[in-house]
Write a protein that holds these residues in place. Structure first.
Motif, mmCIF file in Angstrom:
data_model
loop_
_atom_site.group_PDB
_atom_site.id
_atom_site.type_symbol
_atom_site.label_atom_id
_atom_site.label_comp_id
_atom_site.label_asym_id
_atom_site.label_seq_id
_atom_site.Cartn_x
_atom_site.Cartn_y
_atom_site.Cartn_z
ATOM 1 N N PRO A 79 -3.331 6.758 -34.589
ATOM 2 C CA PRO A 79 -2.022 7.418 -34.742
ATOM 3 C C PRO A 79 -2.155 8.942 -34.746
ATOM 4 C CG PRO A 79 -2.819 6.678 -36.871
ATOM 5 C CD PRO A 79 -3.858 6.268 -35.870
ATOM 6 N N GLY A 80 -1.003 9.604 -34.776
ATOM 7 C CA GLY A 80 -1.008 11.054 -34.938
ATOM 8 C C GLY A 80 -0.805 11.821 -33.657
ATOM 9 N N ARG A 81 -1.216 13.094 -33.693
ATOM 10 C CA ARG A 81 -0.957 14.023 -32.588
ATOM 11 C C ARG A 81 -1.681 13.596 -31.308
ATOM 12 N NH1 ARG A 81 -2.776 19.345 -31.177
ATOM 13 N NH2 ARG A 81 -4.369 19.238 -32.797
ATOM 14 N N HIS A 82 -2.868 13.035 -31.462
ATOM 15 C CA HIS A 82 -3.635 12.565 -30.303
ATOM 16 C C HIS A 82 -3.643 11.036 -30.303
ATOM 17 C CE1 HIS A 82 -4.928 16.665 -29.572
ATOM 18 N NE2 HIS A 82 -5.310 16.753 -30.831
ATOM 19 N N ALA A 83 -2.458 10.460 -30.417
ATOM 20 C CA ALA A 83 -2.340 9.023 -30.601
ATOM 21 C C ALA A 83 -2.721 8.241 -29.354
ATOM 22 C CB ALA A 83 -0.904 8.675 -31.010
ATOM 23 N N GLY A 84 -3.068 6.979 -29.593
ATOM 24 C CA GLY A 84 -3.300 6.087 -28.470
ATOM 25 C C GLY A 84 -4.409 5.090 -28.704
ATOM 26 N N THR A 85 -4.519 4.166 -27.760
ATOM 27 C CA THR A 85 -5.574 3.152 -27.758
ATOM 28 C C THR A 85 -6.782 3.730 -27.010
ATOM 29 O OG1 THR A 85 -4.803 2.242 -25.669
ATOM 30 C CG2 THR A 85 -3.823 1.334 -27.690
ATOM 31 N N PRO A 86 -7.912 3.000 -27.016
ATOM 32 C CA PRO A 86 -9.039 3.455 -26.190
ATOM 33 C C PRO A 86 -8.639 3.686 -24.735
ATOM 34 C CG PRO A 86 -9.771 1.725 -27.677
ATOM 35 C CD PRO A 86 -8.282 1.827 -27.845
ATOM 36 N N LEU A 87 -7.724 2.846 -24.225
ATOM 37 C CA LEU A 87 -7.281 2.992 -22.842
ATOM 38 C C LEU A 87 -6.544 4.317 -22.631
ATOM 39 C CD1 LEU A 87 -7.146 1.654 -20.070
ATOM 40 C CD2 LEU A 87 -4.994 0.572 -20.773
ATOM 41 N N HIS A 88 -5.669 4.682 -23.546
ATOM 42 C CA HIS A 88 -4.976 5.980 -23.456
ATOM 43 C C HIS A 88 -5.991 7.118 -23.339
ATOM 44 C CE1 HIS A 88 -1.314 3.977 -25.210
ATOM 45 N NE2 HIS A 88 -0.710 4.843 -24.424
ATOM 46 N N HIS A 89 -7.024 7.060 -24.178
ATOM 47 C CA HIS A 89 -7.997 8.157 -24.224
ATOM 48 C C HIS A 89 -8.854 8.197 -22.959
ATOM 49 C CE1 HIS A 89 -7.061 9.483 -28.282
ATOM 50 N NE2 HIS A 89 -7.002 8.212 -28.655
ATOM 51 N N ALA A 90 -9.230 7.027 -22.440
ATOM 52 C CA ALA A 90 -10.017 6.984 -21.205
ATOM 53 C C ALA A 90 -9.195 7.505 -20.030
ATOM 54 C CB ALA A 90 -10.488 5.554 -20.943
ATOM 55 N N VAL A 91 -7.919 7.141 -19.991
ATOM 56 C CA VAL A 91 -7.028 7.585 -18.917
ATOM 57 C C VAL A 91 -6.834 9.099 -18.994
ATOM 58 C CG1 VAL A 91 -4.636 7.526 -18.087
ATOM 59 C CG2 VAL A 91 -5.812 5.389 -18.631
ATOM 60 N N LYS A 92 -6.624 9.597 -20.189
ATOM 61 C CA LYS A 92 -6.373 11.030 -20.382
ATOM 62 C C LYS A 92 -7.522 11.867 -19.832
ATOM 63 C CE LYS A 92 -4.337 12.165 -24.215
ATOM 64 N NZ LYS A 92 -4.079 12.479 -25.648
ATOM 65 N N ARG A 93 -8.738 11.306 -19.910
ATOM 66 C CA ARG A 93 -9.917 12.056 -19.449
ATOM 67 C C ARG A 93 -10.363 11.656 -18.037
ATOM 68 N NH1 ARG A 93 -9.132 11.860 -24.395
ATOM 69 N NH2 ARG A 93 -9.750 13.523 -25.826
ATOM 70 N N GLY A 94 -9.575 10.798 -17.408
ATOM 71 C CA GLY A 94 -9.870 10.436 -16.020
ATOM 72 C C GLY A 94 -11.115 9.587 -15.847
ATOM 73 N N LEU A 95 -11.459 8.786 -16.862
ATOM 74 C CA LEU A 95 -12.680 7.971 -16.810
ATOM 75 C C LEU A 95 -12.372 6.630 -16.142
ATOM 76 C CD1 LEU A 95 -14.119 8.712 -20.379
ATOM 77 C CD2 LEU A 95 -14.283 10.064 -18.283
ATOM 78 N N GLU A 96 -12.429 6.619 -14.822
ATOM 79 C CA GLU A 96 -11.986 5.458 -14.048
ATOM 80 C C GLU A 96 -12.779 4.196 -14.371
ATOM 81 O OE1 GLU A 96 -11.332 4.249 -9.343
ATOM 82 O OE2 GLU A 96 -11.671 6.347 -9.897
ATOM 83 N N GLN A 97 -14.113 4.322 -14.472
ATOM 84 C CA GLN A 97 -14.948 3.144 -14.748
ATOM 85 C C GLN A 97 -14.670 2.592 -16.143
ATOM 86 O OE1 GLN A 97 -15.604 2.790 -11.347
ATOM 87 N NE2 GLN A 97 -17.037 1.464 -12.421
ATOM 88 N N THR A 98 -14.453 3.474 -17.095
ATOM 89 C CA THR A 98 -14.139 3.044 -18.463
ATOM 90 C C THR A 98 -12.780 2.360 -18.504
ATOM 91 O OG1 THR A 98 -15.431 4.896 -19.337
ATOM 92 C CG2 THR A 98 -13.943 3.797 -20.873
ATOM 93 N N VAL A 99 -11.833 2.881 -17.736
ATOM 94 C CA VAL A 99 -10.511 2.254 -17.641
ATOM 95 C C VAL A 99 -10.641 0.828 -17.115
ATOM 96 C CG1 VAL A 99 -8.322 2.291 -16.361
ATOM 97 C CG2 VAL A 99 -9.187 4.386 -17.402
ATOM 98 N N LYS A 100 -11.426 0.651 -16.051
ATOM 99 C CA LYS A 100 -11.629 -0.689 -15.473
ATOM 100 C C LYS A 100 -12.308 -1.614 -16.473
ATOM 101 C CE LYS A 100 -11.803 0.808 -10.645
ATOM 102 N NZ LYS A 100 -12.655 1.017 -9.447
ATOM 103 N N LEU A 101 -13.280 -1.085 -17.212
ATOM 104 C CA LEU A 101 -13.976 -1.873 -18.235
ATOM 105 C C LEU A 101 -12.987 -2.353 -19.298
ATOM 106 C CD1 LEU A 101 -16.566 -2.845 -19.775
ATOM 107 C CD2 LEU A 101 -16.622 -0.560 -20.819
ATOM 108 N N LEU A 102 -12.148 -1.465 -19.781
ATOM 109 C CA LEU A 102 -11.186 -1.813 -20.825
ATOM 110 C C LEU A 102 -10.171 -2.840 -20.331
ATOM 111 C CD1 LEU A 102 -10.643 1.766 -22.280
ATOM 112 C CD2 LEU A 102 -11.559 -0.183 -23.553
#
Length: 269
Positions: A79-102
């Motif tokens: 929660p909070g100002r930088h809220a989100g799931t692991p997927l939100h955070h991987a997407v925010k940083r453009g980590l395509e392989q991590t997104v696919k893994l999740l």
């Protein structure tokens, strides 16, 4: 004689140690601590679990993979100002392989963060076309090229090829803050498959969908968006491809593409 540590203190320090080793990228130590009973969901002062941290750094992909294999919660919410799931955070940083893994590990792409954004919304904002298409293809009921007709109907009867344009479309569930609520579908239209921001979003739960006349050589589906009072006429990308239009119509009616594909396979036997 030295005092023994309180069991709870030992437990907490082991959990925190796992978190620290995850940040350091020490996969073997993370595995060992987990087998010794360390909890995978330890939260730091910013609300991050070890998996969330691993999904914020491309160098920690293997750590993320191991944490998931060991049972880490892929939908842990920060929660909070930088809220989100692991997927939100991987997407925010453009980590395509991590997104696919999740996504392949069961991450819910429809969860909204505190800013009311799904992971797909974040990918669109960041302009990452590969991640936009990856998430859409994972959650979609339909995705692909179509033709959109425009202009007066009587002109289309004479020269339809001059009054149609290729578009990229997807039928996807709307994001939700409550995963238990029934899914509402949207038809998302892009000018091309390389566009990250949709040109049109049609709320299918608030639209009238007219069943195509599949006896016609080149059938089309008509969708009337009641909220904008706009009518859309869509046909398969290739003239006369009735199977693709069946897929689109089924998807708009709530039948996922994979079920439609299965029906086609059964009918082909």
């Amino acid at each position: 004689m030295g005092q023994s540590l309180d069991p709870m203190t030992q437990k907490q320090s082991k959990d925190e140690l796992l978190y620290q080793q995850a940040i350091a990228g020490n996969v073997d130590t993370v595995k060992a601590l987990c087998s010794e009973g360390a909890i995978l969901e330890w939260i730091d002062r910013d609300g991050k679990t070890p998996l969330i941290v691993a999904c914020m750094d491309s160098g920690l992909y293997n750590v993320a993979k191991v944490l998931i294999e060991m049972g880490a919660n892929v939908n842990a919410y920060r929660p909070g100002r930088h809220a989100g799931t692991p997927l939100h955070h991987a997407v925010k940083r453009g980590l395509e392989q991590t997104v696919k893994l999740l996504l392949s590990s069961g991450a819910n792409a429809l969860v909204r963060n505190d800013d009311c954004q799904t992971a797909l919304d974040v990918a669109r904002i960041k302009g990452n076309i590969n991640i936009v298409r990856t998430i859409e293809s994972h959650i979609c009921y339909f995705t692909g090229w179509l033709r959109e007709f425009y202009g007066p109907g009587f002109l289309r009867a004479f020269a339809p090829q001059f009054l149609s344009r290729k578009i990229w479309a997807a039928v996807i569930p709307q994001g939700s803050s409550n995963p238990m609520t029934p899914k509402k579908l949207e038809l998302v239209i892009y000018p091309s498959s390389q566009d990250v921001q949709p040109r049109t979003v049609i709320a299918l739960w608030n639209a009238e969908i007219e069943e195509p006349n599949f006896n016609r050589p080149d059938p089309e589906v008509t969708i009337f968006d009641q909220s904008t009072k706009t009518q859309y006429k869509l046909a398969s990308a290739n003239e006369g491809d009735k199977q693709q239009l069946h897929c689109l119509y089924d998807a708009c009616s709530g039948v996922p593409q994979m079920i439609t594909e299965f029906r086609k396979q059964v009918l082909s036997f």
